[in-house]
Write an enzyme that holds these catalytic residues in place. Structure first.
Site, PDB file in Angstrom:
ATOM      1  CD  GLU A 483       1.458 -10.134   8.445  1.00  0.00           C
ATOM      2  OE1 GLU A 483       2.399  -9.960   7.653  1.00  0.00           O
ATOM      3  OE2 GLU A 483       0.794  -9.183   8.931  1.00  0.00           O
ATOM      4  CB  THR A 594       5.289   0.150  -2.813  1.00  0.00           C
ATOM      5  OG1 THR A 594       4.708  -1.003  -2.229  1.00  0.00           O
ATOM      6  CG2 THR A 594       6.675   0.396  -2.230  1.00  0.00           C
TER       7      THR A 594
END
Length: 616
Positions: A483, A594
């Site tokens: 992450e 997006t």
């Protein structure tokens, strides 16, 4: 890329919205295939924009008006002076309302807001006296009642609009057998993800593939909004999975409910959201209860600030909605945000992630190209591209922002890796998130048209970011990226904290591989994409779908038991495009929002005015 989420905007409902493949039967009342596809994209983009970005409505009282002088950009068939009326709490350029009427209107609005809040609070107190089962039953009854009432109402016809000729919405078959086989494998992965969601989680927002049941987090505002269905529709269509597509289309037709049914859904839901902009600045709130209309911001967001990546990620969808409806109000809202940002001083030329919607002042001076900021920069560039490169103002704002980002955030590590850090109160944190990896593709996409003939520089910068993000994958045990990863001391492109070692099926690295492939055709990007495909297949695939991994550095990884909706909408779509020919969704005709939903470039010479009454 993917940003935090709550409740969706919507596409509109056209009866019947039969978005089937070419082989389906058609009659005069249905839409042409190309017309259906554009409406599908608007539906997907609107709904999943908000699954990925925002969920808001009003809580405003003392309204300050701004005279910003809106230009006629992007929607030439819309008269932005239509009605010469006060929209969203600010004065449109050229209007002549006197101050007395301003004060009367503000007082009326303040009184209405007070009354609405008091009524909602009393309702809430009464609700709390009832059992959970009683509350749920009342909610279902109310939803059904409102839906039935809306079905009976006549809706205002939408005007005919110039529909772009849709180019490259299917096909893309590779010439060589090896690439075809890889593309077919990705298609099979999509079928596995979809069929298990269909079997175990149908109608729920997402899937728990190990428990084999629906998964509905509270970020979507409702347990069964069908987020995966809406998010996956255009991926299914592009892959030619028409039976699966039809399943999803029928579910949306009969079940997706925002207190209205499908016809004009985008317009009606957007109308519910517009009061969100009635803050003193016109910067919208982050969250809303669509029934009560009470809005607020996240408590953790710098003293109640709005977030840059949320209020800055509306432009594409709102402009398209104005384009489709002929109503300039949506366009005006997002242009107001842009004008306000242009007037503000920016510390070190950077946009902080937080802006207070009441005071119009920046919150904490934290700038990131990853979470909280990412898609704001993306949408500046894509507003220019979507306008067929006529929105020069958006391009300038993008160029200026990237120039400041290069100066303050982009560095090269001791080991030679280019990374994008985070700027916090004048200091650079040498950490890069998986979300930030989308920027490699953004730099490549924006290379053409950049200032001072720096196209080569930005294409190279995109390649360097792609390389760094690939290293973050390659330096893990599972060959899947964490992450977030650091560049401190001897640690480069690796996660240090345990809570940053997870992989939740994110798309941003693969997104950059695809853009870099499109602009360079360097075979390493397909090679890296296939490495990621094999790792996802080996470590994330389970009997009931695909799951995220809690620790990519462990040889015996634990699952998080969530198949994210963006895995179908973005990750698998970008992989499929990576192994397709460039004539599938060519970038001179399409711009991806997006959440990876393609919207057409508005070529003024490439539109036809449709006379089909079903489009109105």
């Amino acid at each position: 890329m993917t940003t935090p989420a709550l409740l969706p905007l919507s596409g509109r409902r056209i009866p019947p919205l039969n978005l089937g493949p070419p082989s389906f039967s058609h009659h005069r009342a249905t839409l042409r295939l190309s017309e259906k596809f554009i409406l599908l994209l608007i539906l997907s983009a609107f709904i999943t924009l908000c699954f990925g970005a925002f969920f808001f409505l009003p809580d405003s009282s003392k309204h300050k008006r701004f005279d910003l002088g809106l230009e006629d950009v992007l929607i030439p068939h819309v008269d932005t002076s239509k009605g010469e009326k006060d929209v969203g709490g600010f004065l449109i350029h050229g209007q002549g309302h006197d101050e007395h009427r301003h004060r009367e209107e503000e007082e009326r609005l303040r009184n209405k807001i007070r009354a609405d809040h008091e009524r909602a609070l009393e309702e809430a107190k009464e609700k709390l006296k009832k059992s959970r089962e009683m509350i749920q039953a009342e909610i279902e009854t109310e939803k059904n009642k409102v839906a039935q009432e809306m079905k009976k109402k006549e809706t205002k016809p939408l005007p005919p609009v110039p529909l772009p000729n849709l180019i490259g919405i299917n096909g893309g078959e590779p010439e060589d057998e090896d690439t075809r086989e890889k593309r077919e494998k990705i298609k099979e992965m999509m079928k596995h993800a979809w069929s298990n969601y269909r079997k175990y989680g149908w109608g729920h927002n997402e899937l728990k593939p190990i428990a084999m049941k629906g998964h509905s987090t509270n970020i979507f505002g409702s347990s069964k909004m069908g987020a995966t269905i809406v998010d996956a529709l255009d991926t299914l269509y592009i892959m030619g999975l028409h039976d699966e597509f039809k399943e999803g289309q029928e579910w949306i037709d009969h079940n997706l409910d925002f207190s209205v049914v499908f016809k004009n859904k985008a317009v009606q839901l957007a109308g519910k959201l517009l009061p969100a902009f009635n803050t003193p600045t016109g910067i919208p709130w982050a969250m809303v209860n669509l029934k009560s209309g009470i809005g607020r911001n996240w408590g953790w967001a710098s003293a109640g600030s709005s977030i840059l990546a949320e209020f800055g990620t509306l432009h594409m969808e709102f402009v398209h909605l104005s384009y489709l409806t002929g109503d300039p109000v949506y366009y005006q809202k997002v242009m107001h945000i842009r004008k306000l940002l242009q007037k503000m001083d920016r510390p070190d030329g950077l946009y902080p992630n937080y802006l207070n919607p009441k005071t119009g002042r920046w919150g904490q001076h934290h700038t990131s190209v990853g979470g909280l900021g990412d898609s704001f920069y993306e949408y500046l560039l894509k507003a220019w591209l979507m306008s067929d490169k006529t929105d020069i103002e958006a391009r300038k704002m993008y160029d200026d922002a990237i120039e400041a980002i290069e100066k303050h955030l982009i560095r090269t590590s001791n080991g030679g890796l280019t990374f994008i850090g985070e700027w916090k109160n004048g200091h650079l944190e040498r950490k890069m998130g998986h979300l930030t990896c989308f920027a490699g593709g953004m730099f490549a996409l924006g290379a053409d048209g950049s200032k001072k003939d720096k196209a080569g520089h930005y294409l190279q910068l995109g390649a360097e970011i792609a390389h760094t993000c690939h290293e973050s994958y390659d330096r893990t045990v599972l060959k899947l990226g964490p992450e977030a990863f650091k560049f401190d001391g001897g640690a480069e492109a690796v996660a240090v904290r345990q809570n940053e070692k997870y992989y939740i099926l994110r798309p941003e690295v693969i997104e950059t591989y695809w853009y870099m492939w499109r602009f360079t055709h360097d075979p390493k990007y397909r090679q890296w994409g296939w490495e990621a495909t094999e790792a996802i297949e080996k470590y994330c695939r389970v009997r009931g779908g695909f799951s995220g991994i809690k620790d990519v550095y462990s040889s015996a990884p634990a699952y998080d038991d969530v198949q994210q909706s963006f895995f179908l909408a973005e990750t698998l779509k970008y992989l499929y495009l990576l192994f397709s020919n460039d004539d599938l969704l060519p970038l001179d005709h399409w711009v991806f929002n997006t959440e990876a939903h393609p919207l057409p470039v508005l070529h003024l010479a490439n539109t036809t005015l449709s006379g089909n009454p079903d489009l109105r």
